[in-house]
Design an enzyme around this catalytic site. Structure first.
Site, PDB file in Angstrom:
ATOM      1  N   GLU A 160       7.625  -7.439   8.659  1.00 20.72           N
ATOM      2  CA  GLU A 160       6.646  -7.555   9.881  1.00 20.72           C
ATOM      3  C   GLU A 160       5.863  -8.671   9.639  1.00 20.72           C
ATOM      4  O   GLU A 160       4.490  -8.363  10.073  1.00 20.72           O
ATOM      5  CB  GLU A 160       5.964  -6.118   9.998  1.00 20.72           C
ATOM      6  CG  GLU A 160       5.050  -5.623   8.886  1.00 20.72           C
ATOM      7  CD  GLU A 160       5.641  -4.784   7.400  1.00 20.72           C
ATOM      8  OE1 GLU A 160       6.707  -4.944   7.447  1.00 20.72           O
ATOM      9  OE2 GLU A 160       4.852  -4.282   6.880  1.00 20.72           O
ATOM     10  N   GLU A 174       9.358  -3.159  13.186  1.00 24.05           N
ATOM     11  CA  GLU A 174       8.649  -4.257  12.724  1.00 24.05           C
ATOM     12  C   GLU A 174       7.796  -4.716  13.876  1.00 24.05           C
ATOM     13  O   GLU A 174       6.477  -5.090  13.510  1.00 24.05           O
ATOM     14  CB  GLU A 174       9.525  -5.455  12.532  1.00 24.05           C
ATOM     15  CG  GLU A 174      10.746  -5.153  11.507  1.00 24.05           C
ATOM     16  CD  GLU A 174      10.435  -4.692  10.064  1.00 24.05           C
ATOM     17  OE1 GLU A 174       9.291  -4.831   9.716  1.00 24.05           O
ATOM     18  OE2 GLU A 174      11.256  -4.061   9.696  1.00 24.05           O
ATOM     19  N   GLU A 188       6.051  -9.167   1.001  1.00 22.91           N
ATOM     20  CA  GLU A 188       5.654  -7.762   0.575  1.00 22.91           C
ATOM     21  C   GLU A 188       6.738  -7.569  -0.503  1.00 22.91           C
ATOM     22  O   GLU A 188       7.861  -7.879  -0.436  1.00 22.91           O
ATOM     23  CB  GLU A 188       5.902  -6.900   1.716  1.00 22.91           C
ATOM     24  CG  GLU A 188       5.342  -5.435   1.381  1.00 22.91           C
ATOM     25  CD  GLU A 188       5.623  -4.751   2.666  1.00 22.91           C
ATOM     26  OE1 GLU A 188       6.052  -5.057   3.738  1.00 22.91           O
ATOM     27  OE2 GLU A 188       5.135  -3.482   2.375  1.00 22.91           O
ATOM     28  N   GLU A 227       4.530   3.052   6.183  1.00 21.94           N
ATOM     29  CA  GLU A 227       5.786   3.055   6.422  1.00 21.94           C
ATOM     30  C   GLU A 227       6.065   4.364   7.112  1.00 21.94           C
ATOM     31  O   GLU A 227       7.075   4.381   8.131  1.00 21.94           O
ATOM     32  CB  GLU A 227       6.667   2.946   5.117  1.00 21.94           C
ATOM     33  CG  GLU A 227       6.297   1.182   4.690  1.00 21.94           C
ATOM     34  CD  GLU A 227       6.869   0.261   5.526  1.00 21.94           C
ATOM     35  OE1 GLU A 227       7.638   0.463   6.611  1.00 21.94           O
ATOM     36  OE2 GLU A 227       6.618  -0.783   5.310  1.00 21.94           O
ATOM     37  N   GLY A 241      16.072  -4.956   5.363  1.00 25.36           N
ATOM     38  CA  GLY A 241      16.209  -5.080   6.913  1.00 25.36           C
ATOM     39  C   GLY A 241      15.519  -6.149   7.488  1.00 25.36           C
ATOM     40  O   GLY A 241      15.921  -7.021   8.069  1.00 25.36           O
ATOM     41  N   ALA A 242      14.232  -6.025   7.100  1.00 25.62           N
ATOM     42  CA  ALA A 242      13.098  -7.076   8.044  1.00 25.62           C
ATOM     43  C   ALA A 242      11.830  -6.832   7.647  1.00 25.62           C
ATOM     44  O   ALA A 242      11.644  -5.928   6.753  1.00 25.62           O
ATOM     45  CB  ALA A 242      13.301  -6.902   9.566  1.00 25.62           C
ATOM     46  N   HIS A 274       4.832  -2.318  13.595  1.00 27.90           N
ATOM     47  CA  HIS A 274       3.907  -2.567  12.384  1.00 27.90           C
ATOM     48  C   HIS A 274       2.584  -3.180  12.766  1.00 27.90           C
ATOM     49  O   HIS A 274       1.554  -3.355  11.967  1.00 27.90           O
ATOM     50  CB  HIS A 274       4.630  -3.398  11.498  1.00 27.90           C
ATOM     51  CG  HIS A 274       5.203  -2.661  10.335  1.00 27.90           C
ATOM     52  ND1 HIS A 274       4.459  -1.385   9.612  1.00 27.90           N
ATOM     53  CD2 HIS A 274       6.519  -2.497   9.643  1.00 27.90           C
ATOM     54  CE1 HIS A 274       5.316  -0.910   8.824  1.00 27.90           C
ATOM     55  NE2 HIS A 274       6.605  -1.514   8.775  1.00 27.90           N
TER      56      HIS A 274
HETATM   57  N1  B3K Z   1       7.646  -3.835   5.048  1.00 24.17           N
HETATM   58  C1  B3K Z   1       8.896  -4.049   4.873  1.00 24.17           C
HETATM   59  C2  B3K Z   1       9.409  -3.718   3.561  1.00 24.17           C
HETATM   60  C3  B3K Z   1       9.219  -4.683   2.417  1.00 24.17           C
HETATM   61  C4  B3K Z   1      10.145  -4.324   1.186  1.00 24.17           C
HETATM   62  C5  B3K Z   1       9.460  -5.074  -0.151  1.00 24.17           C
HETATM   63  N2  B3K Z   1      10.230  -4.812  -1.278  1.00 24.17           N
HETATM   64  C6  B3K Z   1       9.691  -3.681   5.857  1.00 24.17           C
HETATM   65  C7  B3K Z   1       9.535  -2.586   6.817  1.00 24.17           C
HETATM   66  O1  B3K Z   1       9.499  -1.615   6.227  1.00 24.17           O
HETATM   67  O2  B3K Z   1       9.168  -2.706   7.741  1.00 24.17           O
HETATM   68 ZN    ZN Z   2       8.263  -0.856   7.673  1.00 27.34          ZN
END
Ligand code: B3K
Ligand code: ZN
Length: 885
Positions: free
Chosen positions: A270, A304, A127, A326, A267-268, A307
């Site tokens: 999903e 996560e 992502e 988000e 951070g992480a 998600h």
């Molecule tokens: N969806 C990912 C974030 C991705 C960022 C890419 N540059 C983490 C989160 O919001 O859970």
């Molecule tokens: Zn997220």
């Protein structure tokens, strides 16, 4: 100098994809000096895209194409066109199979996007647009495919081979290699793809879902971290249960995996069934991670996991819709954390963060709506606005609809759109259909940027016994948006009588009172509400629980704020009253300082805090929050022109005054708590966390007095704590103290003891980078040469450079411009190998308009220097050019 400017992508230009991918079969051959990726794509013309067979344009970056065939026919160089970002060919039928083989170089991928190596392990981050660095593909979220993935690698180096979905086959190959095949039955966009290969250990558990299915849970880490996974596992199980109970959402695969990696841009992530985490968001045990780190892990694991429905089963049509997943998922994780811990304290922390950082973003050159309408580089739009303000928008919908209708709306949304890639409008439509409430005007929260101001005034008519509140809303201009239409602003409120009781609330035209706390919808630029049967002039408690992300103002006197601090039935507003009182007092001191007068503290602030400290009944976490003065960053944010030095001086002055005046009760509270710590083993549980937070803030005040007995207590806490929460805080307090010998001793001992634990060393860097004592920059520069520092590791960048630029205002904003120059140098270096991190670190320089002309000129000068520094990534170019526009 750069020659090519990145294109701007517009929401209004969205078009459905010309082609779809139904099945994706991938084979990875991982080697030390390159990797090979074979992709078989079963494709067809998108029936929604019209007639004819347009050229097929696949995304692809940094790929070396080795072979390509269409329906088993090998294509020659004349059959397709390559650019640095695409591969174009002409299909000859509506359905076809495309096979490609590419060579890539994960071993030298420093951008940490696509397939890369973190230490010895292979991992991915796709992502938003990283999959195109793995193979040629339609790398957009509205192309959803099933995936079958085979990974082959050296068995000894990479005994564990993982991908999305369920494991279906595995075996040994030649030359000491082995392979594993994974199948993900749920269609997904490529951004949710993941692969991991490494020498990993795991802890294992299981979860029985609400329909009785058993799910295997595994957390994979490097062997030395196997003793730091239990907290994340507990958090995962709580999250799975909570999502069933609160949202009716059940997990869908047979296995759920988390992998911790050391080099990670955020951070992480999903990825379906295979979440990849920054190790800082997984690893914790008492001795190495603070209470705050434990709570952050709980929240990120939940985020996560959530998600899986809000993002994966129902995903985004395009990246402008990012807040669809988000904002919603942050709202979900915030409510989860509120249920697991103290609801009021969680809200206070989130609001303080939002008001300090998101409000600043919304007032700066990168301001954008929750649903942006244009971007150059999507990575720059993983912002506080999309996440945090997006979550506030969801919270307002929850407030306006009520919990039951909101749940009906989310059920309808998930059921209606399962397996689809949809828009924020689709989400709102489900909420409207389920509740019968029209959200047309409310949707302006998605399209208008900027933080609305809400000015409130009152009028009491004693003869008529009516009380009228008038709300005037306005919203400042933001880039590209000069004029704004009125928002729907839900204002939760109560009215207090002279004893501090909530009055029954009856609006004009209503037959009877309806409760003592209610939500008014302010929808006009100027909007009045009249309460009837109000026997005495009340004191309003406004925007309870921070019911809308606005800058509200009401002309409270300091005595009224002190009254609300003690009597408001809404815990959030008790804190808020204390903050407003402190802001008034601090702003007065800033003025005195700027005029060269002696600073004189309004003793009512001391009196209010004394009352709090002496009340043993109050939640200790609340007392700690209420003792915390507004941060320098927040005080800067609410200033028209931030005077960094005066703000720092005023705040330090208040801290010293509090410490001297309240020495006794602070010392008593401190000693009682530290005694309990000595007697009770550490548990990361709400009651203990609350107690430690009060103990630690008491210690920081007490150290302001410089007394010997406090130094001794601080050293005792540093030496003898069984946990990082107390140890690190004692270290931070020492670092900010004038006790040079003790400070140096503690820092050296800490580094020696934890030198092999990178996450703990991150904390060690941070406490030093954040210290406002003189000489901050040279300390940071020396630390950059420390063996544990590494500019290639994002956690290190954040903990040293980020902490300095964001949390050390006096040093970063040094009037000789040295802090700005340092940050610009680091951004220029980072731009060369990790554009995402480079662009993120730029944020403090983008706020130049907040400061006086001398600082503005220096900050702009550094932005211009970055712009002229050579070939800029689109990430850095977008932020710098918009900041200078
Ligand atoms: N969806 C990912 C974030 C991705 C960022 C890419 N540059 C983490 C989160 O919001 O859970
Ligand atoms: Zn997220």
């Amino acid at each position: 100098m750069r020659t090519e400017q990145p294109n701007t992508i517009y929401l209004k230009d969205y078009q459905v994809p010309d082609y779809l991918i139904d099945e994706t079969t991938l084979t990875f051959e991982l080697y030390e000096d390159h990797s090979l990726v074979h992709a078989q794509l079963v494709m067809r013309r998108n029936p929604q895209a019209g007639a004819g067979l347009p050229p097929l344009v696949l995304h692809g970056q940094e790929l070396e194409l080795l072979s390509l065939s269409l329906n088993d026919r090998e294509l020659g160089a004349g059959d397709y066109q390559l650019t640095p970002a695409s591969l174009t060919l002409q299909p000859d039928s509506a359905s076809f199979t495309l096979d490609s083989t590419v060579r890539i170089h994960p071993e030298s991928n420093t951008a940490l996007e696509g397939l890369y190596k973190s230490g010895t392990m292979f991992c991915t981050q796709c992502e938003a647009e990283g999959f195109r660095k793995i193979t040629y593909y339609l790398d957009r979220p509205d192309v959803m495919s099933s995936f079958t993935t085979t990974v082959s690698a050296d068995k000894q180096r990479y005994p564990v081979l993982l991908s999305n979905g369920n494991p279906v086959a595995a075996g040994d190959g030649e030359d000491g290699r082995h392979w594993a095949t994974w199948q993900d039955p749920f269609k997904k966009p490529a951004y949710l793809f993941a692969l991991v290969a490494g020498d990993l250990w795991c802890i294992e558990d299981s979860f029985t879902t609400m329909s009785g299915r058993d799910v295997a849970l595994r957390i994979y880490v490097e062997p030395e971290n196997i003793d730091k996974c239990q907290h994340a596992m507990d958090s995962l199980k709580k999250s799975m249960r909570w999502d069933e109970e609160v949202y009716g959402r059940e997990y869908d695969l047979d296995i759920f995996m988390i992998v911790a990696v050391n080099d990670f841009n955020m951070g992480a992530m999903e990825n379906k069934g295979l979440n990849i985490f920054n190790s800082s968001a997984v690893l914790a045990r008492a001795e190495t991670a603070t209470d705050a780190a434990h709570q952050r892990i709980e929240a990120i694991v939940a985020h996560e996991y959530f998600h899986n429905w809000s993002g994966n089963r129902v995903t985004c049509r395009d990246w402008f819709q990012l807040s669809l997943k988000e904002g919603f998922t942050v709202f979900r994780d915030a409510e989860f954390s509120a249920d697991m811990n103290s609801r009021t304290v969680k809200r206070i922390e989130d609001v303080a963060y939002l008001r300090t950082h998101q409000f600043a973003e919304d007032a700066g050159p990168m301001a954008h709506p929750v649903r942006p309408d244009a971007y150059m580089e999507i990575s720059n739009f993983y912002t506080l606005t999309v996440y945090e303000k997006g979550a506030e928008v969801l919270r307002m919908i929850h407030t306006l609809l009520g919990a039951d209708a909101f749940r009906k709306g989310s059920d309808l949304y998930f059921q209606r759109h399962d397996g689809q890639a949809v828009t924020c409008d689709d989400f709102i439509k489900a909420m409207e259909d389920a509740s019968g409430i029209d959200l047309t005007q409310f949707k302006r929260w998605y399209s208008q940027a900027g933080t609305p101001r809400l000015q409130v005034s009152e009028a009491y008519d004693a003869a008529a016994q009516t009380y009228t509140l008038t709300f005037a809303q306005s919203c400042p201009a933001t880039p590209g948006q000069a004029e704004k239409q009125p928002f729907v602003i839900p204002v939760a409120l109560g009215l207090l009588d002279a004893q501090g009781n909530d009055l029954p609330l009856q609006l004009a035209g209503e037959a009877a009172a309806q409760g003592t706390s209610r939500v008014l919808s302010v929808t006009e630029a100027q909007h009045s509400f009249t309460f009837v049967n109000v026997a005495e002039k009340p004191l309003p408690s406004l925007l309870r629980g921070f019911s809308a992300p606005v800058k509200m103002s009401f002309p409270y006197s300091r005595d009224q704020l002190m009254f609300l601090m003690q009597h408001d039935s809404d815990g959030f507003n008790r804190w808020e009253a204390g903050q407003q009182l402190a802001v008034q007092v601090l702003q007065e001191l800033v003025g005195q300082r700027q005029r060269g007068e002696a600073m004189v503290l309004d003793q009512r602030l001391i009196a209010a805090l004394r009352t709090l400290l002496e009340n043993q009944q109050l939640d200790q976490a609340m007392v700690a929050e209420m003792l915390s003065l507004p941060s320098e960053a927040y005080l800067a944010e609410i200033s028209d022109e931030a005077d960094v030095d005066a703000i720092h001086a005023a705040r330090e002055f208040v801290r010293q005054q509090i410490a001297e005046a309240l020495y006794e009760p602070l010392w008593a509270r401190y000693q009682a708590s530290r005694e309990q710590s000595r007697q009770t083993p550490y548990v990361a549980e709400a009651g203990q966390i609350a107690r430690r937070s009060l103990q630690n803030i008491a210690l920081s005040y007490l150290m302001e007095t410089g007394r010997e007995e406090v130094l001794a207590a601080c050293l005792e806490q540093y030496e003898h704590s069984d946990n990082m929460t107390e140890r690190l805080h004692a270290l931070a307090v020492l670092v900010n103290s004038p006790f040079e010998a003790e400070k140096a001793g503690a820092l050296a001992k800490f580094a020696e003891h934890f030198k092999d634990n990178p996450l703990v060393m991150d904390q060690w860097f941070s406490v030093q980078a954040g210290s406002p004592l003189p000489g901050g920059l040279s300390r940071v520069q020396q630390l950059m040469a420390h063996p544990a520092f590494n500019l290639k590791n994002p956690n290190k960048v954040r903990s040293l450079i980020g902490a300095f630029a964001n949390q050390n205002h006096v040093n970063f904003h040094a009037l000789d411009g040295s802090g700005y120059r340092f940050l610009a140098d680091q951004v220029i270096a980072l731009n060369g190998f990790n554009p995402q991190i480079a662009a993120r670190q730029l944020a403090p320089l983008t706020r130049w308009r907040k400061f006086a002309p001398a600082r503005q000129a220096l900050m702009r000068g550094e932005l211009e220097r970055i712009l002229a520094s050579g070939e800029l990534s689109p990430d850095v170019y977008e932020v710098v050019s918009k900041s200078l526009a």
